[in-house]
Design a protein around this motif. Structure first.
Motif, mmCIF file in Angstrom:
data_model
loop_
_atom_site.group_PDB
_atom_site.id
_atom_site.type_symbol
_atom_site.label_atom_id
_atom_site.label_comp_id
_atom_site.label_asym_id
_atom_site.label_seq_id
_atom_site.Cartn_x
_atom_site.Cartn_y
_atom_site.Cartn_z
ATOM 1 N N ALA A 67 49.440 -69.427 -4.840
ATOM 2 C CA ALA A 67 49.127 -68.593 -6.008
ATOM 3 C C ALA A 67 49.882 -67.270 -5.929
ATOM 4 O O ALA A 67 50.069 -66.705 -4.853
ATOM 5 N N ARG A 68 50.294 -66.807 -7.082
ATOM 6 C CA ARG A 68 50.999 -65.531 -7.185
ATOM 7 C C ARG A 68 50.538 -64.800 -8.437
ATOM 8 O O ARG A 68 50.224 -65.415 -9.461
ATOM 9 N N GLY A 69 50.507 -63.476 -8.334
ATOM 10 C CA GLY A 69 50.284 -62.645 -9.504
ATOM 11 C C GLY A 69 51.628 -62.210 -10.059
ATOM 12 O O GLY A 69 52.525 -61.817 -9.303
ATOM 13 N N ILE A 70 51.801 -62.291 -11.365
ATOM 14 C CA ILE A 70 53.078 -61.969 -11.998
ATOM 15 C C ILE A 70 53.004 -60.559 -12.571
ATOM 16 O O ILE A 70 52.181 -60.290 -13.460
ATOM 17 N N ILE B 177 51.019 -55.187 -16.630
ATOM 18 C CA ILE B 177 49.845 -55.935 -16.187
ATOM 19 C C ILE B 177 50.275 -56.903 -15.090
ATOM 20 O O ILE B 177 51.469 -57.165 -14.918
ATOM 21 N N VAL B 178 49.267 -57.380 -14.351
ATOM 22 C CA VAL B 178 49.515 -58.438 -13.368
ATOM 23 C C VAL B 178 48.789 -59.681 -13.876
ATOM 24 O O VAL B 178 47.564 -59.693 -13.974
ATOM 25 N N ASP B 179 49.551 -60.694 -14.187
ATOM 26 C CA ASP B 179 48.983 -61.937 -14.714
ATOM 27 C C ASP B 179 48.727 -62.887 -13.549
ATOM 28 O O ASP B 179 49.670 -63.380 -12.917
ATOM 29 N N TYR B 180 47.424 -63.117 -13.268
ATOM 30 C CA TYR B 180 47.065 -64.002 -12.153
ATOM 31 C C TYR B 180 46.840 -65.441 -12.596
ATOM 32 O O TYR B 180 46.680 -66.326 -11.752
ATOM 33 N N ASP B 181 46.802 -65.664 -13.899
ATOM 34 C CA ASP B 181 46.537 -67.014 -14.402
ATOM 35 C C ASP B 181 47.801 -67.854 -14.479
ATOM 36 O O ASP B 181 47.741 -69.076 -14.379
ATOM 37 N N GLU B 182 48.943 -67.195 -14.656
ATOM 38 C CA GLU B 182 50.181 -67.929 -14.892
ATOM 39 C C GLU B 182 50.566 -68.801 -13.713
ATOM 40 O O GLU B 182 50.986 -69.933 -13.871
ATOM 41 N N GLN B 183 50.416 -68.264 -12.491
ATOM 42 C CA GLN B 183 50.776 -69.036 -11.299
ATOM 43 C C GLN B 183 49.560 -69.254 -10.398
ATOM 44 O O GLN B 183 49.643 -69.174 -9.178
#
Length: 860
Positions: free
Chosen positions: A719-722, A705-711
């Motif tokens: 902003a970064r997607g993890i 998954i790509v976590d967009y909330d973390e960063q």
């Protein structure tokens, strides 16, 4: 003069025209011209008006001469005229215009007798078939109201008020100039082309000014994008204070530099003078109506204030024939004009008679002066329209004569009996090429088509400012913006007249209530972008606004890189641990049959070393780029290495505990203490972990998954997607939970076996290993969960987890195996079987029982 009763009026009116021009003819046209200005202090008339008055009046005389000499137009018919002075006043003009209706008034003469008793003989006044005029809209409106009662058609050469387009109220009124509604539309188009949105208006009190501004205001609302900052009115008989007040009011809205002015010449001069007194030369950007046009009189000695003014004038041309006619006029050949002598004095600044009203000069006129030679001459702007108005009336009469008197030379009885309504029909249908070559026609309201020239007053050099044609308006605007010049330092740059400056990119307009052209600029903050000029919208969860906030762009996707400091340290520790583990395992395999290796439990030692190796290996899986395969291996090996290690240690400590506990009660050996049993117990414990992983796979297959909330930082640019495996913090703890349970249980057994003899086997090293490991994992838990809200969560948690596992493996490797490797490699003399060994028994165990236990454990 006879006093006549006018039917329809409440009181007697004296039909009286003390100063008028009368030219005999078969058909008589009326004429209304502002020969004099409005009088002061109650007098009806003031100074003579050379251009607006005399030029226009003589244009009618010139047109009549041309028509009467034309054999094709109205053959065998001579046009006459009755010309009156309106003195630029509507009420005075109304009184004068009653002259035109004398022939239509029914007179009661039954009780009128001469002094000898005979009935009087009345000279029948001439019948006026149509009227040319008036000039000012207010005068035309007043006169039109009386002429329509007697159905006398009227054609104006200068009245442009939109009100006069109402064919229900002014049904006998026509004009050869376009109405101000066209002029107002041209002004709106000019303002829009210059990107001005905030303007003020000034109107002279009366129909022309007020109706003109009203038309402009209405059209600007319909067009949109133009707001009226101030709408001022100059009253009749205004004073200096009125003009100064108007300018001060305009200055209250500093950003509204453009000023639309529908005003008389006197009011234009008054406003310009007040601007000069207020020291605001160059501040205002004037848009002048046709009353300003290209005239010199409104700006005389005020040129610096008028620089940059854009003015409008109906398309016109200088009529060469009229120039020749007018410049050839003298006192001798123009006796028909009763005001010409007064014009002569004014034009040449001299006095004709001792009874002259001019008192500002003593120079006598010789009569030999010549117009255009001894005085400045320039044809007045409305001359063309006066000529066109007379010709329109002549063409209508010509068509009427041709239809009503087809075989009759001159005027037949049918034409004499025709009323004004019939003539009006012919006027509205008249079409011909005018004096300037332009097409003359009327619409259903009696208006001429809109055709305007656009002028700008420019200073081409410091000594010769002049009006320059900069465009035209014929149904649409054609403005040569590159030719415009403006006051101030930036002559070529169009000045600004706006309530609010345009918002920057990425800002929305928050409009001021009631003023659509005024707004405050608000930045689209956070993860919003500018959707349109008045609203912001939130980007999708995987998007962020671009740097200028005009659109959204994908948030960059990152992962833990091998070069990151967060990865370098765990990898370094893991590499060292793997090397050390392989070295220990190789040493044990090489010395597999030595006493130390045998005494440490070879089978469980190899299992334990395998678990330690896997604890180091998990570091590479946690840092590697996530994909389905990597995520699957993470789930498997995340808890497996620790599970194998602590299952082996738990089996060892449990074996020791059971042996010592049963040794207290009996000499019988406990069950399941053989190497095979130990391997089976360890394997069963490991299978529990594997079974849990299999259930996890079945319930939630591994994926990324790509976590967009973390960063998702406050600043969208950061902003970064993890990119990571779909494993939650809770799932990680659950995966490690079983291993932690084994670790805690092992620690409990280590505590219980703390009283074994000092030199016994591995009880003490296992105990120290478990104590240290518990400390490591107690430190891990708050760090792991305490950084759950951090922007660096991925990096901190991954590093913390891998280092904790590396430390756990290193503690076990160092405390359990490094001392043995040291002895094996550097003190081989100690790695031999000893026949006797003395051990001290615990307080609760007899020496004989201790010896039996030690024998079972193969104590060295």
């Amino acid at each position: 003069r006879a006093r006549l009763t006018v039917v329809g009026f409440a009181r007697p009116q004296e039909i009286y025209a003390p100063h008028s021009i009368r030219i005999e003819g078969q058909l008589t046209l009326g004429g209304l011209f502002p020969v004099h200005a409005r009088g002061a202090d109650g007098t009806p008339c003031g100074d003579i008006k050379k251009e607006n008055g005399i030029h226009r009046l003589e244009a009618m005389m010139y047109a009549l001469d041309q028509i009467n000499q034309d054999e094709q137009l109205l053959p065998n018919v001579t046009l006459g005229a009755r010309v009156l002075d309106t003195c630029s006043r509507d009420t005075y003009a109304l009184e004068q215009s009653l002259t035109f209706v004398q022939a239509l008034i029914t007179k009661d003469t039954s009780d009128v007798r001469c002094t000898n008793g005979d009935p009087p003989v009345f000279v029948k006044p001439e019948k006026v078939v149509g009227v040319i005029g008036a000039s000012a809209s207010s005068v035309s409106i007043m006169v039109a109201n009386i002429l329509r009662l007697f159905q006398i058609p009227q054609i104006s050469y200068a009245s442009t008020a939109p009100e006069l387009s109402d064919d229900r109220r002014y049904d006998f009124f026509s004009r050869v100039v376009p109405p101000d509604s066209f002029q107002a539309q041209a002004m709106v188009d000019i303002i829009r082309s210059l990107s001005w949105s905030y303007v003020s208006t000034i109107a002279s009190e009366g129909s022309y000014g007020e109706k003109g501004v009203e038309a402009f205001t209405q059209l600007s609302k319909e067009a949109g994008g133009i707001c009226i900052a101030q709408s001022l009115r100059i009253p009749h008989n205004s004073k200096l204070e009125d003009y100064d007040k108007a300018v001060q009011q305009l200055l209250e809205t500093q950003h509204s530099r453009a000023v639309v002015i529908f005003a008389s010449e006197e009011d234009i001069r008054g406003v310009l003078n007040a601007t000069k007194r207020a020291n605001q030369v160059g501040h205002f950007l004037w848009i002048g109506s046709d009353s300003w046009g290209a005239k010199g009189s409104p700006i005389h000695q005020l040129e610096e204030v008028a620089v940059g003014a854009i003015t409008i004038l109906p398309k016109r041309s200088s009529i060469k024939g009229f120039d020749e006619y007018f410049t050839g006029l003298t006192l001798e050949n123009n006796r028909r004009n009763v005001w010409f002598a007064e014009f002569w004095e004014e034009n040449f600044d001299c006095r004709l008679l001792s009874s002259s009203k001019r008192e500002d000069t003593s120079r006598k006129c010789t009569g030999q002066e010549r117009i255009g030679i001894d005085s400045r001459y320039e044809q007045e702007g409305k001359v063309q329209f006066v000529i066109d108005g007379v010709y329109a009336m002549a063409h209508a009469l010509h068509t009427m004569q041709r239809e009503l008197c087809p075989d009759y030379p001159g005027i037949c009885p049918d034409m004499e009996a025709a009323d004004g309504k019939a003539l009006l029909k012919y006027i509205r249908n008249a079409t011909f090429n005018g004096s300037a070559g332009t097409f003359v026609m009327f619409n259903k309201n009696g208006d001429a088509p809109g055709r305007y020239d656009l002028f700008q007053f420019q200073t081409t050099n410091n000594t010769n400012p002049e009006y320059k044609v900069v465009g035209q308006w014929v149904d649409s605007l054609q403005l040569r913006v590159e030719e415009l010049q403006w006051p101030g330092d930036s002559e070529d740059e169009v000045p600004v007249s706006v309530c609010s400056l345009p918002c920057k990119t990425g800002e929305r307009k928050k409009r001021v209530k009631g003023m659509p052209c005024c707004w405050h600029c608000e930045l689209c903050d956070g993860y919003q972008y500018q959707y349109d000029e008045t609203s912001c919208r939130l980007c999708a969860y995987n998007m962020r606004p671009n740097p200028n906030r005009t659109a959204c762009q994908p948030i960059p996707i990152v992962k833990l890189e091998w070069s990151s400091p967060w990865a370098v340290i765990p990898v370094f520790l893991a590499v060292l641990g793997i090397i050390a583990t392989i070295f220990v395992m190789a040493t044990f395999l090489r010395h597999n049959d030595t006493p130390i290796v045998r005494a440490s439990g070879r089978e469980l030692s190899y299992v334990l070393l395998t678990g330690i190796f896997l604890c180091y290996i998990i570091t590479f899986l946690m840092i590697g780029k996530p994909d389905a395969g990597v995520c699957a291996f993470r789930r498997i090996f995340l808890g497996l290495g620790m599970c194998i290690s602590y299952a082996a240690l738990l089996t060892k400590t449990n074996r020791i505990y059971r042996i010592f506990e049963q040794g207290k009660q009996t000499v019988t050996a406990p069950r399941f203490i053989s190497p095979t049993s130990q391997i089976a117990i360890t394997a069963s414990l490991i299978c529990v972990q594997l079974l849990g992983v299999l259930v996890w796979f079945a319930v939630d297959p591994p994926n990324t998954i790509v976590d967009y909330d973390e960063q998702k930082t406050v600043n969208p640019l950061l902003a970064r997607g993890i990119l990571k495996c779909d494993i939650t913090d809770l799932q990680i703890i659950c995966s490690l939970g079983y291993s932690i349970l084994l670790m805690v249980t092992c620690t409990v057994y280590a505590i219980k076996t703390r009283d074994v003899p000092e030199d016994f086997n591995e009880a003490k090293p296992i105990g120290f290993t478990m104590y240290t490991t518990c400390i490591v994992w107690l430190a891990f838990i708050p760090i792991f969960f305490g950084t759950a809200q951090s922007a660096e969560k991925l990096y901190i948690q991954t590093t913390t987890l891998t280092i904790s596992m590396n430390l756990s493996a290193s503690v076990a490797l160092g405390m359990l195996y490094m001392p043995k490797v040291y002895v094996i490699l550097f003190h081989p003399e100690l790695n031999v079987q000893k026949r006797k060994r003395t051990c001290s028994a615990p307080p609760h165990m007899t020496p004989s029982a201790l010896q039996q236990v030690l024998g079972r454990l193969r104590c060295l």
